[in-house]
Design a protein around this motif. Structure first.
Motif, PDB file in Angstrom:
ATOM      1  N   PHE A 152      -8.637   4.605  -8.566  1.00  0.00           N
ATOM      2  CA  PHE A 152      -8.327   5.835  -9.292  1.00  0.00           C
ATOM      3  C   PHE A 152      -9.434   6.872  -9.132  1.00  0.00           C
ATOM      4  O   PHE A 152      -9.163   8.065  -8.913  1.00  0.00           O
ATOM      5  CB  PHE A 152      -8.105   5.511 -10.764  1.00  0.00           C
ATOM      6  N   TYR A 201      -4.303  -1.410  -5.829  1.00  0.00           N
ATOM      7  CA  TYR A 201      -3.476  -1.351  -7.034  1.00  0.00           C
ATOM      8  C   TYR A 201      -2.605  -2.606  -7.160  1.00  0.00           C
ATOM      9  O   TYR A 201      -2.370  -3.102  -8.260  1.00  0.00           O
ATOM     10  CB  TYR A 201      -2.569  -0.117  -6.990  1.00  0.00           C
ATOM     11  N   ASP A 219      -9.172   8.413  -5.857  1.00  0.00           N
ATOM     12  CA  ASP A 219      -7.985   9.270  -5.767  1.00  0.00           C
ATOM     13  C   ASP A 219      -8.233  10.641  -6.406  1.00  0.00           C
ATOM     14  O   ASP A 219      -7.961  11.688  -5.815  1.00  0.00           O
ATOM     15  CB  ASP A 219      -6.787   8.599  -6.441  1.00  0.00           C
TER      16      ASP A 219
END
Length: 577
Positions: free
Chosen positions: A162, A263, A165
């Protein structure tokens, strides 16, 4: 005011917070290195990057696990925890510089240092538990710690992906986040209460292989302990392989990116945390080793299914969760048993030896991944079949080693399904030692009632029992290793039976003697008048406990819901003492 706030939380809470943040940082930093080097060297080199990173991370555990066990026994475990968390904060500060200068050597050096601190932290983290919580809460505490560990893996895997990202792969910002988490972990470690050293006379041995061999020899003197240590090591091998193999698996079989593969591993970690909590619930106040072979079988089947359905995302999702779920149920009883069964003066060394083999398993996982892809040229989905085959082999070994635990657990489940039982006199059952139970025998399912009413392994000796017409009852007796006492010679004079009883008690297994006489006081007096039985009782010192079993009839209540719930359950009452 601050002191009052700190005292609101237990030392176990601060320990759990400390280890949670440490596991979080380990996973974030390791994945950041993997993603960084994949970005630099290309996705086609992901197998090599994963294998090298895994090997560097595990090497300190092999080098320092034995010494860290001695450290945990010789010095205050709390002080060791504080020291490691302080150094971890400093190490991650250096990690910021390594990423700033894009230094591979520096990034790997910090990873090696963090792994070294984790290797030192591990034995103290686990062996301090019996000093912070009551013995009946060990399984629950282990379940919480393991679930929080894998919650840290979940959040760490998510956070690494995350953060990259949302920051467009800004690695320095991600490492700064781990540094801040390390600072909080350091503060939490100072709030753990002081624990005195267990054995200040222990000396360090630079020949750690000899020390580990001596620890294993010591562990072999305790029932099932050595098997639990190697079983726990296999779990680490399994978890490491699944984590390392997940990114190539996601890229090759599911056409996902490397970050999306990260993920996907979240689901496995969620499953492990859930399995750990479930195992703690099932175990209750005891250690339930009977779960281990069943969970091992579940791991094997789930791994085989991952290969079969490797191209179907919606089937893969529940399967990777199932691998984690069964893995958590596999691990918790083993870790709990290691802590409970290890002698207090050597508990740190036992945990350290377990850590050594556990991280040797992690190294083997890296080597296996490299061999599958680079040597044999197989796709990542075939790796799950190979690991599933290894899990199946280990399950067969564990079934043999833990057969008594497995049959007791299955019989306990059958008892819960067959009977609606009221139990009294549980305070007469000793908590840490086996006992000799004397009970009037009325039917074959008395064995299930006894196994369901207490949580210790048990051997049954039955007077005047005939071969049953139903073959499955005879098979159940053989599975439970029931001894049918010959009618020619009473138990109190039967040297063979008394020898079997003595050996069972020495192995920590309780004994239940089913007698035909309804007057248990008279029967116990008769046994105590026998010189052979009296010698046995004096030698072992285990209590003799009378047990009364009463059974009712199946419920005839007309309510449909009640009939569905109680149709196959018989009301029963069992009284100890």
């Amino acid at each position: 005011m601050v002191i009052d706030f700190i005292r609101r939380f237990s030392s176990f809470t601060y320990l759990n917070t400390t280890q949670f943040l440490g596991a979080l940082n380990d996973n974030i930093y390791k994945l950041l290195i993997i993603y960084f080097f994949i970005q630099v060297d290309g996705i086609e080199n992901s197998h090599r990057i994963l294998a090298v990173t895994g090997a560097i991370f595990v090497l300190p555990f092999l080098l320092f696990s034995a010494s860290s066990g001695t450290l945990a026994d010789r010095f205050s475990k709390r002080n060791i925890i504080v020291m490691t968390k302080t150094l971890e904060f400093l190490a991650l500060a250096l990690g910021v510089l390594a990423f700033y200068y894009e230094s591979k050597f520096g990034a790997y050096a910090v990873l090696f240092l963090m792994a070294t601190l984790s290797a030192i932290f591990g034995p103290s983290k686990y062996s301090i538990l019996p000093e912070l919580v009551a013995s009946e809460k060990i399984s629950k505490a282990n379940g919480l710690m393991t679930s929080f560990t894998f919650l840290a893996i979940i959040l760490g895997t998510f956070a690494a992906s995350f953060l990259l990202d949302v920051t467009n792969r800004h690695f320095i910002f991600a490492v700064l986040f781990t540094t801040f988490m390390a600072f909080i972990a350091m503060i939490a470690s100072f709030c753990i209460e002081y624990t005195p050293p267990a054995d200040t006379t222990k000396r360090f041995n630079i020949f750690f292989f000899a020390e580990i061999a001596a620890t294993l020899k010591c562990a072999s003197n305790y029932p099932s302990l050595l098997t639990a240590m190697f079983g726990s090591a296999f779990f680490m091998f399994l978890g490491a392989f699944v984590q390392l193999n997940m990114i190539p698996f996601a890229v090759q079989s599911l056409n996902l990116s490397d970050v999306q593969g990260g993920y996907l591993f979240l689901l496995t970690a969620i499953g492990i945390g859930s399995g750990a909590i479930l195992a703690g619930k099932i175990s209750g106040k005891t250690v339930e080793l009977g779960l281990v072979p069943l969970a091992g079988l579940g791991i094997a089947i789930s791994c085989f299914m991952l290969d079969i359905f490797s191209n179907e995302l919606f089937t893969v999702v529940p399967l990777v969760m199932a691998v984690g779920l069964f893995g958590g149920m596999f691990e918790i009883p083993l870790d709990s048993y290691i802590q409970v069964a290890s002698p207090s003066t050597s508990r740190g060394q036992m945990v350290a030896a377990t850590n050594f083999f556990s991280f040797f398993g992690v190294l083997c996982a890296s080597a296996l991944l490299y061999m599958i892809t680079e040597v044999f040229g197989l796709n990542a989905d075939k790796g799950f079949t190979i690991v599933g085959s290894l899990a199946l082999l280990l399950t067969a070994i564990l079934t043999f080693q833990y057969f008594d635990y497995l049959t007791r657990f299955i019989a306990m489940v059958l008892s819960k399904l067959h009977f609606q039982t009221t139990i009294t006199g549980l305070d007469h059952i000793p908590g840490d030692t086996p006992a000799i139970y004397v009970c009037t025998h009325t039917a074959w399912n008395d064995t299930l009632l006894m196994l369901g009413a207490q949580r210790r392994r048990m051997r049954f000796f039955i007077e005047n029992e005939q071969e049953h017409q139903l073959r499955w009852i005879n098979r159940l007796y053989r599975m439970l290793r029931v001894v049918l006492i010959p009618t020619i010679e009473p138990l109190e004079n039967n040297i063979i039976c008394l020898t079997v009883i003595r050996n069972a008690l020495k192995r920590g297994i309780s004994v239940c003697i089913f007698v035909s006489n309804e007057n248990l006081t008279e029967e116990i007096a008769k046994l105590n008048q026998s010189y052979s039985f009296l010698d046995l009782h004096d030698e072992t010192g285990y209590p003799i406990i009378p047990v009364i079993i009463e059974k009712g009839e199946k419920s005839n209540i007309s309510s449909l819901f009640t009939r569905l719930l109680k149709k196959f359950r018989v009301p029963a009452a069992i009284s100890f003492g």
